[in-house]
Design an enzyme around this catalytic site. Structure first.
Site, PDB file in Angstrom:
ATOM      1  CG  ASP A  95      -1.782  -1.104   1.221  1.00 44.81           C
ATOM      2  OD1 ASP A  95      -1.727  -1.836   0.346  1.00 44.81           O
ATOM      3  OD2 ASP A  95      -2.618  -1.454   2.284  1.00 44.81           O
ATOM      4  CE  LYS A 147      -3.818  -4.499   1.283  1.00 44.19           C
ATOM      5  NZ  LYS A 147      -4.462  -3.500   2.407  1.00 44.19           N
ATOM      6  CB  CYS A 151      -1.961  -2.571   5.804  1.00 45.58           C
ATOM      7  SG  CYS A 151      -3.550  -1.900   5.527  1.00 45.58           S
TER       8      CYS A 151
END
Length: 224
Positions: free
Chosen positions: A21, A91, A139
């Site tokens: 990310d 996602k 994350c």
């Protein structure tokens, strides 16, 4: 006496890189974002030299944008070879361990000629996952926990992860150590990937380390 020389022994059996990310919209929010990107770029350059699989995700790309342009060329497959760059997976989960990435990881093993990739509860042989990205306490943490739960080894790069709040990083890394992840640095893991100065990529890797030495020093002083 035998004249045969011993082949160099690599320390990792199934190394892969996870890039979590690292998106444009986070640039002004994440503590020392640009420093973290420098580490991610160095690791990806090493991945191309060593021909490692690379898995990348974005979090809600429609709102948060693509992976930063500084990494775009390094996340593009090279016709002459290099890293096995998988298509980026978008996602909404706070973990990279989504079905698409799990399938990519299983495919890595099959592409290496392992016919038992579907065994061990569908997990295949344990991978050594080198993890960079954001945020360290969200994350990155949840990705690491899911990988560990699925039998993989996790190497979180302390100079390659960050969060919006600086104080979150140390707490996250301490938790991940306690959960069984290895917290290390980019230079340490790059040398561990080789394991022996006799490997064919040694000169290229040493060249990369020397070229980025000033950046590495700056990043370590900033992020750690």
């Amino acid at each position: 006496m035998s004249s045969q020389t011993t082949a160099p022994q690599r320390r990792f059996k199934r190394p892969v890189v996870f890039v979590c990310d690292i998106q444009d919209k986070f640039r002004t929010a994440i503590w020392n974002f640009d420093k973290m990107v420098l580490t991610a770029a160095k690791v990806l350059r090493a991945a191309h030299i060593l021909r490692l699989p690379v898995h990348t995700t974005t979090q809600n790309r429609a709102r948060l944008g693509d992976t930063v342009p500084e990494l775009a060329a390094l996340l593009t497959p090279r016709p002459e070879g290099g890293a096995l760059i998988h298509p980026s997976v978008d996602k909404t989960r706070f973990s990279m361990w989504v079905p698409e990435v799990a399938a990519q990881l299983a495919g890595d093993e099959r592409s290496n000629g392992n016919d038992n990739a579907g065994e061990n509860g569908g997990r295949g042989a344990p991978a050594e996952v080198i993890l960079v990205g954001i945020e360290s306490h969200i994350c990155v943490t949840q990705t690491a926990l899911d990988l560990l739960a699925n039998g993989h080894k996790v190497y979180v790069l302390a100079d390659g992860v960050s969060s919006c709040n600086r104080e979150e990083v140390g707490v996250a890394l301490a938790r991940l150590r306690a959960e069984g992840a290895t917290v290390t640095t980019s230079e340490s893991v790059i040398y561990e990937l080789m394991g022996d100065a006799k490997v064919s990529e040694f000169k290229q890797i040493v060249g990369l380390v020397k070229e980025t030495s000033a950046q590495t020093r700056d990043v370590l002083q900033s992020l750690l």
